[in-house]
Design an enzyme around this catalytic site. Structure first.
Site, PDB file in Angstrom:
ATOM      1  N   ASP A  16       0.831  -1.197   0.000  1.00  0.00           N
ATOM      2  CA  ASP A  16       0.000   0.000   0.000  1.00  0.00           C
ATOM      3  C   ASP A  16       0.869   1.253   0.000  1.00  0.00           C
ATOM      4  OD1 ASP A  16      -2.318   1.458   0.064  1.00  0.00           O
ATOM      5  OD2 ASP A  16      -2.751   1.111   2.174  1.00  0.00           O
ATOM      6  N   TRP A  21       2.980   7.911  -2.379  1.00  0.00           N
ATOM      7  CA  TRP A  21       4.406   8.099  -2.704  1.00  0.00           C
ATOM      8  C   TRP A  21       4.544   9.048  -3.890  1.00  0.00           C
ATOM      9  CZ3 TRP A  21       7.647   7.359  -6.850  1.00  0.00           C
ATOM     10  CH2 TRP A  21       9.026   7.251  -6.592  1.00  0.00           C
ATOM     11  N   SER A  62     -10.207  -7.450  -6.176  1.00  0.00           N
ATOM     12  CA  SER A  62     -11.452  -7.421  -6.950  1.00  0.00           C
ATOM     13  C   SER A  62     -12.149  -6.077  -6.800  1.00  0.00           C
ATOM     14  CB  SER A  62     -12.373  -8.565  -6.502  1.00  0.00           C
ATOM     15  OG  SER A  62     -12.502  -8.596  -5.093  1.00  0.00           O
ATOM     16  N   ASN A  64     -10.411  -3.211  -6.854  1.00  0.00           N
ATOM     17  CA  ASN A  64      -9.621  -2.216  -7.586  1.00  0.00           C
ATOM     18  C   ASN A  64     -10.239  -1.818  -8.922  1.00  0.00           C
ATOM     19  OD1 ASN A  64      -6.332  -3.364  -6.469  1.00  0.00           O
ATOM     20  ND2 ASN A  64      -7.714  -1.845  -5.593  1.00  0.00           N
ATOM     21  N   ARG A 176       1.656  -5.035   6.236  1.00  0.00           N
ATOM     22  CA  ARG A 176       0.982  -3.989   5.458  1.00  0.00           C
ATOM     23  C   ARG A 176       1.783  -2.700   5.571  1.00  0.00           C
ATOM     24  NH1 ARG A 176      -5.239  -2.616   4.222  1.00  0.00           N
ATOM     25  NH2 ARG A 176      -4.813  -0.829   2.877  1.00  0.00           N
ATOM     26  N   ARG A 182      -5.527  -2.485   8.547  1.00  0.00           N
ATOM     27  CA  ARG A 182      -6.680  -3.342   8.242  1.00  0.00           C
ATOM     28  C   ARG A 182      -6.249  -4.378   7.213  1.00  0.00           C
ATOM     29  NH1 ARG A 182      -7.841   1.766   6.295  1.00  0.00           N
ATOM     30  NH2 ARG A 182      -7.741   1.980   4.023  1.00  0.00           N
ATOM     31  N   LEU A 183      -7.069  -5.431   7.046  1.00  0.00           N
ATOM     32  CA  LEU A 183      -6.719  -6.527   6.141  1.00  0.00           C
ATOM     33  C   LEU A 183      -7.243  -6.320   4.722  1.00  0.00           C
ATOM     34  CD1 LEU A 183      -7.215  -9.650   8.439  1.00  0.00           C
ATOM     35  CD2 LEU A 183      -5.111  -8.402   7.914  1.00  0.00           C
TER      36      LEU A 183
END
Length: 228
Positions: A16, A21, A62, A64, A176, A182-183
């Site tokens: 992530d 960035w 899915s 995205n 992460r 979060r997952l």
């Protein structure tokens, strides 16, 4: 960099922060995704050197598809170029490529490219790079439960046997980047007893030293799996 005694076999990463960035550098989002691909290369090389049997990367969820069409197109183009440019290196370094998720629903040219890469690396055994494409853990669980039911029994064992990751070692550590905690619908079943590691580093800035730090942190944790 030599293998360590961290004890982890399988590490997964939610990569992530590419967009942030790029934004920090006043660059278009695609520049962040390109830098993210470079980070993937470095981390995959390091994973093998650090003795990991498997690494699973969350490349395209899915969800995205809800992103702007141009960004989705850029991501797919980068993925194709990554496979094409790095396939020789995978072969040379005994890396097996796996794709998890509903990847066969992608564009036919992408599916054909993936199938070729999977065939070419199928017998490699040093480490496995699993890339999650068009992946959602809830969808994976529905598919696994349906397959288990079709075979005659729904149990923890039959669901696990039908997961996309069934041929990989159990997940030890999930990382992460970018400060989110979060997952995000990633490896929900597999993460039941995995250690979780969150870092503020944006994905393009996450390098081998950061992976080593995460593994060192993992090595210090006591895993009780619900026991005392």
């Amino acid at each position: 960099m030599s293998e360590t005694h961290h004890g982890a076999r399988h590490v997964a990463i939610i990569m992530d922060g590419n967009g942030r960035w790029a934004k920090k550098r006043f660059l278009p989002r695609v520049a962040g995704h390109k830098a993210g691909v470079d980070a993937v290369r470095n981390i995959v090389r390091a994973a093998a050197e650090m003795g990991l049997e498997a690494m699973t990367l969350y490349a395209f969820s899915s969800e995205n598809w809800k992103r702007p069409e141009e960004e989705v197109s850029d991501l797919m183009g980068l993925m194709k170029r990554f496979i094409l440019s790095d396939l020789d290196e995978f072969a040379a370094n005994d890396v097996r490529l796996r794709i998890i998720g509903n990847w066969r629903a992608l564009a036919p040219d992408v599916v054909a490219l993936i199938e070729k890469a999977l065939d070419r690396t199928a017998h490699n055994s040093r480490t496995t790079l699993a890339v999650a494409l068009n992946y959602g853990a809830q969808d994976e669980l529905v598919r696994a439960a349906k397959a288990a039911a079709a075979a005659g029994e729904i149990s923890a064992e039959t669901i696990e046997a039908n997961l996309d990751t069934a041929d990989l070692p159990p997940l030890d550590l999930l990382i992460r980047t970018s400060g989110e905690v979060r997952l995000s619908n990633f490896l929900l079943w597999q993460s039941a007893y995995a250690e979780l590691y969150f870092t503020d580093k944006l994905w393009p800035d996450f390098g081998p030293a950061d992976l080593q730090a995460a593994l060192d942190h993992f090595a210090r944790r006591e895993r009780r799996y619900g026991g005392l």
